[in-house]
Design a protein around this motif. Structure first.
Motif, PDB file in Angstrom:
ATOM      1  N   LEU A  48      32.850  57.762  92.031  1.00  0.00           N
ATOM      2  CA  LEU A  48      33.901  57.465  91.081  1.00  0.00           C
ATOM      3  C   LEU A  48      34.443  56.058  91.238  1.00  0.00           C
ATOM      4  O   LEU A  48      35.232  55.589  90.440  1.00  0.00           O
ATOM      5  N   GLN A  49      34.049  55.379  92.315  1.00  0.00           N
ATOM      6  CA  GLN A  49      34.570  54.034  92.480  1.00  0.00           C
ATOM      7  C   GLN A  49      33.679  52.993  91.818  1.00  0.00           C
ATOM      8  O   GLN A  49      34.093  51.875  91.597  1.00  0.00           O
ATOM      9  N   LYS A  50      32.439  53.377  91.590  1.00  0.00           N
ATOM     10  CA  LYS A  50      31.563  52.469  90.846  1.00  0.00           C
ATOM     11  C   LYS A  50      31.156  53.193  89.588  1.00  0.00           C
ATOM     12  O   LYS A  50      30.076  53.758  89.512  1.00  0.00           O
ATOM     13  N   PRO A  51      32.042  53.215  88.600  1.00  0.00           N
ATOM     14  CA  PRO A  51      31.750  54.050  87.437  1.00  0.00           C
ATOM     15  C   PRO A  51      30.466  53.604  86.736  1.00  0.00           C
ATOM     16  O   PRO A  51      30.162  52.414  86.654  1.00  0.00           O
ATOM     17  N   ARG A  52      29.731  54.609  86.294  1.00  0.00           N
ATOM     18  CA  ARG A  52      28.524  54.342  85.525  1.00  0.00           C
ATOM     19  C   ARG A  52      28.660  55.096  84.221  1.00  0.00           C
ATOM     20  O   ARG A  52      29.388  56.085  84.161  1.00  0.00           O
ATOM     21  N   PRO A  53      27.969  54.661  83.194  1.00  0.00           N
ATOM     22  CA  PRO A  53      28.026  55.441  81.961  1.00  0.00           C
ATOM     23  C   PRO A  53      27.472  56.842  82.222  1.00  0.00           C
ATOM     24  O   PRO A  53      26.591  57.030  83.056  1.00  0.00           O
ATOM     25  N   ILE A  54      28.010  57.819  81.501  1.00  0.00           N
ATOM     26  CA  ILE A  54      27.693  59.210  81.791  1.00  0.00           C
ATOM     27  C   ILE A  54      26.191  59.489  81.701  1.00  0.00           C
ATOM     28  O   ILE A  54      25.642  60.218  82.502  1.00  0.00           O
ATOM     29  N   TRP A  55      25.508  58.837  80.737  1.00  0.00           N
ATOM     30  CA  TRP A  55      24.076  59.137  80.607  1.00  0.00           C
ATOM     31  C   TRP A  55      23.262  58.592  81.774  1.00  0.00           C
ATOM     32  O   TRP A  55      22.197  59.096  82.067  1.00  0.00           O
TER      33      TRP A  55
END
Ligand code: HEM
Ligand SMILES: [Cu+2]
Ligand SMILES: [Cu+2]
Lengths: 508, 142
Positions: A5-12
């Motif tokens: 959660l600290q390096k957010p990535r797009p959900i896909w």
């Protein structure tokens, strides 16, 4: 470390990933979602049974559908996928490999589950989680029943694919420096439970197809009018599902094996005894399936054989309990949230096992069978032991996954409320069974004993429900706003965090 | 079993105690079941038929009762239990009578009621819509 959660990535990027921690994350989120959905049904069931007569649900059919989907959901869409979440996350790390053996297969196994879950929920069948014919083949209303059958079929295939992947990963991909005997017990638990899956699932897979063709009217495997035998289904079913209960419980025990030594600040009492008990349990799990069928008219000899086979499974479970207690003995225990859930789970595991031994004694089973006793018995396992171990591990892996700490006080309140609630619901249900209350009933005779005990159980369930709401809040809030975790030692235990603590996740 | 570094005798003693307890439970259960299984030869046969969602009782002389069953105190009875449509389970909890009623099969159970009164007969295997209400009354008469 995996700071999802600290390096957010797009959900896909997560959804289309085949990396084991991403798949683990998907399993985690999906299983917990189904936990809340299935749990909501349980609260509906308990609200209905608070008083005799119709309370919140207007007709018995809706009620029957609710307990069917409740059981199916929590076993197949919560407990099993939750174990897969933990296995996917940690087994490759523990055996020091970069991923699962077959990453694409792993993703396929995961993505089979949401459509299966959708079939089960959209159909909302009523024939209980064991779908016994002739009711399931000639009377249960479609298309719900057929959707359930397809859903379970898909889940079975997914389980087998997952099991193959775990077995190959552990046996073939472990680091050459790591002998099998030194593989951590959590990984051993996945190895043994996956072996059970491979042997156990096929008989139910066959039964499901036969049930479907019976429903279509083209065969009569289970229809006496066409020369079939309804009891044959029960054998095929329990040959899968008695061992399957160990598939559920073994990973939960494995999770406790990670937690107990760490929070006792002492090595595990006996690693080899844990391995031995896992292997023994997976072998004897196949010797007892017909203890669910004492009342079907089996001969005295058959009953005796299955009683002995059932009792034979108890020493292995008892060895785990011993191993936990001996590990804690003389340790410097630290009762933070994961430890509390584990120790509570072990206490309930012990009481559940004692009850299990009692109702494997065949004359006693004629008092308890298909009564609320059985509901109490297996819930002490599935909720008290397996869900408790899983929630313990959830708290334990929380800093690893999010890089943040959950709120400790809320975690403790969550445990205390759930423990009290679990005792109120499931101990009481044992007694209700002794008084003769049948299970799977929408209404009951207004005997004062029945009413009081049902009310204690319903209040207990509401307490569990409230505690789970608190958990949900804690998870969501702490994942985004919680304190940053000290990744070397989140609980101040004075040691290193995960095994092996140096493991870097190659993906991130 | 190889034990890592330390003595493991407490575990062996513990496992021994557990096995002894299990053996005791098993032996006791075997013995009780062996004794209670056999119906006395003079027991009167009552045919029990379960169907959605009521019970029918038939005697050798052809008399039938639906939803209630009258028996005499102190007299042994043997139930021959079967079902017409789907599976049910014939249960008189107060007398520990429980046998599945299965289509195409006949299961037996017996009892000799020792107290006059009214008792509940109920279905204990899920059988659909009105399963919860599939009850009958047992009258034990002097
Ligand atoms: C280890 C974890 C265990 C789990 C997860 C578990 C789970 C279950 C479940 C789900 C059922 C009921 C299924 C149903 O009717 O819907 C059940 C019934 C039963 N269990 Fe267990 N069980 C466990 C351990 C044991 C042990 C250790 C024993 C005995 C030594 C035992 C003896 C029985 C018996 C005899 C029944 C049949 C009760 C009846 O229907 O009359 N179980 N168990
Ligand atoms: Cu079983
Ligand atoms: Cu019935």
């Amino acid at each position: 470390m995996v700071l999802e959660l600290q390096k957010p990535r797009p959900i896909w990027a997560i959804m289309f990933s085949t990396h084991h921690t991403d798949i683990g994350l998907l399993y985690l989120i999906m299983s917990i979602t189904f936990f809340f959905l299935g749990g909501a049904l349980a609260l509906g069931i308990r609200a209905e049974l608070f008083l005799p007569g119709s309370q919140v649900i207007s007709d018995s059919m809706t009620f029957n559908r609710m307990f069917t989907v409740h059981g199916t959901t929590l076993i197949f869409l919560f407990l099993l996928p939750f174990a897969s979440a933990v296995g996917n996350y940690f087994v490759p790390i523990m055996i020091r490999y970069k991923d699962m053996a077959y990453p694409k297969l792993n993703a396929v196994a995961f993505w089979m589950i949401p459509p299966a879950g959708a079939l089960i929920w959209l159909g909302f069948a009523d024939f209980t989680w064991y779908a016994t014919p002739p009711y399931s083949s000639i009377r249960a209303p479609g298309p719900a029943a057929d959707m359930w059958i397809f859903g379970l079929k898909i889940l079975g295939v997914s389980s087998v694919l997952g099991a193959i992947n775990f077995i190959v990963t552990i046996l073939k991909c472990k680091h050459p420096d790591l002998p099998l005997s030194k593989v951590p017990l959590l990984a051993w638990s996945f190895l043994t439970s996956s072996l059970i899956v491979l042997v156990a699932i096929p008989s139910f897979a066959a039964a499901l197809v036969m049930l479907l063709t019976d429903r279509l009217g083209v065969t009569g495997f289970f229809d006496p009018a066409r020369g079939g035998d309804p009891i044959a289904y029960q054998h095929l079913f329990w040959f899968t599902f008695h061992p399957e209960v160990y598939v559920l419980v073994i990973p939960a025990i494995g999770m406790m094996y990670e937690i107990i030594p760490r929070f006792s600040r002492k090595p595990i009492f006996s690693h080899s005894s844990g391995v031995f008990a896992f292997v023994l349990l997976s072998a004897v799990s196949f010797s007892s399936w017909a203890h669910h069928m004492y009342a079907t008219g089996m001969s005295f000899t058959e009953k005796t054989v299955f009683m002995v086979g059932t009792l034979a499974a108890a020493p292995a479970s008892a060895m785990h309990v011993f191993n936990f207690l001996a590990t804690m003995w003389g340790g410097r225990l630290k009762f933070t949230t994961p430890m509390m859930w584990s120790v509570g789970g072990i206490a309930l595991f012990f009481s559940a096992g004692a009850g299990g031994v009692a109702n494997s004694a065949m004359p006693f089973d004629f008092i308890t069978h298909d009564s609320y006793w059985v509901v109490g018995h297996f819930h002490l396992f599935v909720m008290g032991t397996i869900a408790f171990g899983s929630i313990a591990y959830f708290y334990y892996m929380f800093p690893y996954v999010t890089g943040r700490m959950y709120n400790e006080a809320m975690g403790k309140v969550h445990f205390i409320m759930s423990f009290v609630g679990t005792v109120m619901v499931f101990f009481t249900q044992h007694v209700l069974g002794l008084y003769g209350m049948p299970r799977r009933v929408f209404d009951y005779i207004p005997l004062p004993e029945y009413v009081v005990m049902n009310q204690i159980a319903s209040v207990g369930a509401m307490i569990i429900g409230a505690s789970m709401a608190l958990w949900l809040f804690n998870m969501i809030y702490s994942a985004s706003k919680g304190k940053e975790a000290n990744m070397d030692d989140p609980w101040g235990l004075g040691g290193k965090y995960y095994w092996p603590h140096q493991a870097k996740n190659p993906h991130h | 079993m190889v034990v890592s570094g330390h003595s493991n005798w407490p575990e062996w003693i513990y496992v021994g105690v557990v096995i002894a307890l299990l053996a005791y439970v098993g032996a006791e259960a075997w013995n009780v079941e062996r004794i209670v299984e056999h119906a006395p030869a003079e027991a009167e046969v009552i045919k029990v038929i379960g169907q959605q969602w009521f019970w029918t009782f038939e005697r050798a002389d052809g008399t039938k009762e639906v939803g209630e069953l009258h028996v005499k105190k102190g007299h042994p009875y043997k139930f021959e239990i079967t079902a017409k449509d789907v599976n049910h389970a014939f249960n008189i909890h107060d007398y520990v009578i429980l046998q599945d009623a299965i289509v195409g099969r006949t299961n037996a159970a017996w009892f000799a009621p020792d107290k006059a009164g009214e008792y509940t007969i109920q279905c204990r295997e899920y059988c659909g819509l009105l399963h919860y209400n599939m009850r009958a009354t047992l009258y034990v008469e002097e």
